[in-house]
Write an enzyme that holds these catalytic residues in place. Structure first.
Site, PDB file in Angstrom:
ATOM      1  N   GLU A 211      31.472  29.627 -25.230  1.00 29.62           N
ATOM      2  CA  GLU A 211      32.726  30.160 -25.294  1.00 29.62           C
ATOM      3  C   GLU A 211      32.947  31.409 -26.150  1.00 29.62           C
ATOM      4  O   GLU A 211      31.930  31.903 -26.854  1.00 29.62           O
ATOM      5  CB  GLU A 211      33.673  28.946 -25.872  1.00 29.62           C
ATOM      6  CG  GLU A 211      33.791  27.768 -25.487  1.00 29.62           C
ATOM      7  CD  GLU A 211      34.413  27.425 -24.017  1.00 29.62           C
ATOM      8  OE1 GLU A 211      35.490  27.719 -24.017  1.00 29.62           O
ATOM      9  OE2 GLU A 211      33.743  26.605 -23.298  1.00 29.62           O
ATOM     10  N   LYS A 226      36.567  16.536 -24.731  1.00 25.49           N
ATOM     11  CA  LYS A 226      35.981  15.663 -23.709  1.00 25.49           C
ATOM     12  C   LYS A 226      35.774  14.267 -23.900  1.00 25.49           C
ATOM     13  O   LYS A 226      35.883  13.413 -23.147  1.00 25.49           O
ATOM     14  CB  LYS A 226      34.404  16.227 -23.285  1.00 25.49           C
ATOM     15  CG  LYS A 226      34.774  17.804 -22.626  1.00 25.49           C
ATOM     16  CD  LYS A 226      33.129  18.582 -22.702  1.00 25.49           C
ATOM     17  CE  LYS A 226      33.556  19.970 -21.985  1.00 25.49           C
ATOM     18  NZ  LYS A 226      32.174  20.610 -22.114  1.00 25.49           N
ATOM     19  N   GLY A 324      30.178  26.416 -15.708  1.00 20.05           N
ATOM     20  CA  GLY A 324      29.615  27.438 -14.707  1.00 20.05           C
ATOM     21  C   GLY A 324      30.716  27.520 -13.740  1.00 20.05           C
ATOM     22  O   GLY A 324      31.733  26.839 -13.314  1.00 20.05           O
TER      23      GLY A 324
HETATM   24  N1  HSE Z   1      31.067  25.969 -23.142  1.00 23.75           N
HETATM   25  C1  HSE Z   1      31.029  24.888 -22.519  1.00 23.75           C
HETATM   26  C2  HSE Z   1      29.549  24.445 -22.589  1.00 23.75           C
HETATM   27  C3  HSE Z   1      31.553  24.710 -21.300  1.00 23.75           C
HETATM   28  O1  HSE Z   1      28.932  25.053 -23.265  1.00 23.75           O
HETATM   29  O2  HSE Z   1      29.111  23.286 -22.325  1.00 23.75           O
HETATM   30  C4  HSE Z   1      32.722  24.409 -20.888  1.00 23.75           C
HETATM   31  O3  HSE Z   1      33.437  23.252 -21.247  1.00 23.75           O
END
Ligand code: HSE
Length: 350
Positions: A211, A226, A324
């Protein structure tokens, strides 16, 4: 022929890629899926808003974004006008792909609410509304007879949420554990090869995994959201963000990693939730040194995996991309396919 009119809220990588898929593969998708997609509205912080009930010419919209041009030069407005566009446009489905705000989920929560209130279905890849307002928004969708789908909020287009909800029918889900952040998994893997922490993060940023503020990845905030989503959606846990314990990988030192390797262990950032005997659910994210024969120890690079603990099958593990542009745009498409399946009474994906 069924055609769904859609509005793209946020025209960054994900919705732009969905628009590209519609522009380049629309005919094939129609033949394969039995419905067409037409974009009738787009809003974007930089480009403003464009509403064309007869269908937007995506070849023009997709060319915008690199310079100073806005939708104002193409029959739209330089203002985003999100509320009025979402409430009044003719779209059947709103595809919400603006940034995740982990504090209150805004403005995405409002985007979803406006859409559902005005009788439009929503698919989103945005973790904020799902993690922080998931139950309320699902109930709002039910009250309005529309759909709220969010497969892309966890592990992008890799089927996790819908798979567990639909395909584990008849099983009891006792909990799950997973590698749910590609950046931290990549960083830990590179540290194992001798790279230092900062250099590994820079690499992950260059590769586009991290991010903009890598703390979201490294300190476990992304996984916390998550885990909250999976725990509430799949275990009906009724948790809030503060209930999900969080520790990131910044405390894992190169020496910890070398020591683990000598002992046949490997550090992973693991997000998990488990139902307790009293019915409550304990959830958290923390770095764990896993034995090499553990199912998650071999998940390398930016790949994600989640292992569900079920009563009749034992562990069932799903592994795949967790991020992605294309992978996440596919999640939106899979949400629309699921809505279509319900609408037409098809069993698959419903
Ligand atoms: N930045 C996150 C990752 C992806 O590295 O998995 C989006 O949730």
């Amino acid at each position: 022929m069924t055609t769904y009119d859609i509005a793209l809220i946020g025209f960054g990588g994900v919705n732009r890629t969905l628009a590209e898929l519609i522009a380049t593969r629309g005919e094939t998708l129609h033949a394969d899926l039995g419905f067409g997609l037409r974009v009738v509205a787009i809003t974007d912080l930089r480009l403003g808003s464009l509403v064309q009930p007869e269908g937007i010419d995506l070849s023009i919209a997709l060319k915008l974004g690199g310079g100073s041009e806005t939708f104002a030069e193409h029959g739209g407005s330089a203002d985003t006008n999100n509320e009025s566009v979402i409430r009044t446009c003719t779209a059947d489905i709103i595809c919400e792909a603006t940034f995740t705000n982990p504090d209150d989920g805004e403005p995405a929560v409002s985007h979803v609410r406006w859409a559902l209130e005005s009788g439009k279905s929503v698919c989103t890849t945005n973790k904020g509304p799902v993690a922080l307002r998931g139950a309320e928004l699902t109930s709002l969708a039910e009250q309005n007879g529309v759909h709220f789908e969010f497969e892309g909020a966890v592990m992008s287009g890799t089927p996790v949420i819908r798979l567990a909800k639909k395909m584990f029918a008849g099983l009891k889900l006792k909990g799950f554990e997973g590698i749910l952040n590609g950046t931290s998994n990549y960083v830990l893997g590179r540290m194992e090869t001798g790279l230092d922490f900062e250099a590994a993060i820079s690499e992950a940023q260059e590769l586009g995994y991290a991010e903009a503020n890598p703390a979201a990845d490294i300190e476990g905030y992304d996984v916390q959201l998550k885990v909250l989503i999976l725990a509430n959606e799949l275990l009906d846990a009724g948790l809030e963000l503060k209930d999900v314990q969080r520790q990131g990988i910044s405390t894992v030192t190169p020496e910890n990693i070398r020591k683990a390797a000598r002992e046949g262990l490997r550090w992973k950032l693991v997000g998990s939730a488990r139902r307790n005997l009293d019915g409550s659910v304990t959830a958290g994210v923390s770095p764990v040194a896993l034995p090499l024969d553990h199912g998650l120890a071999g998940v390398s690079g930016a790949t994600n995996a989640v292992s569900f603990d079920t009563d009749l099958l034992g562990p069932v593990t799903v592994s795949g991309p967790g991020a992605g542009r294309v992978e996440t745009a596919y999640a939106l498409l899979s949400d629309i396919i699921a809505m279509h399946a319900v609408r037409t009474g098809a069993a698959a994906n419903a």
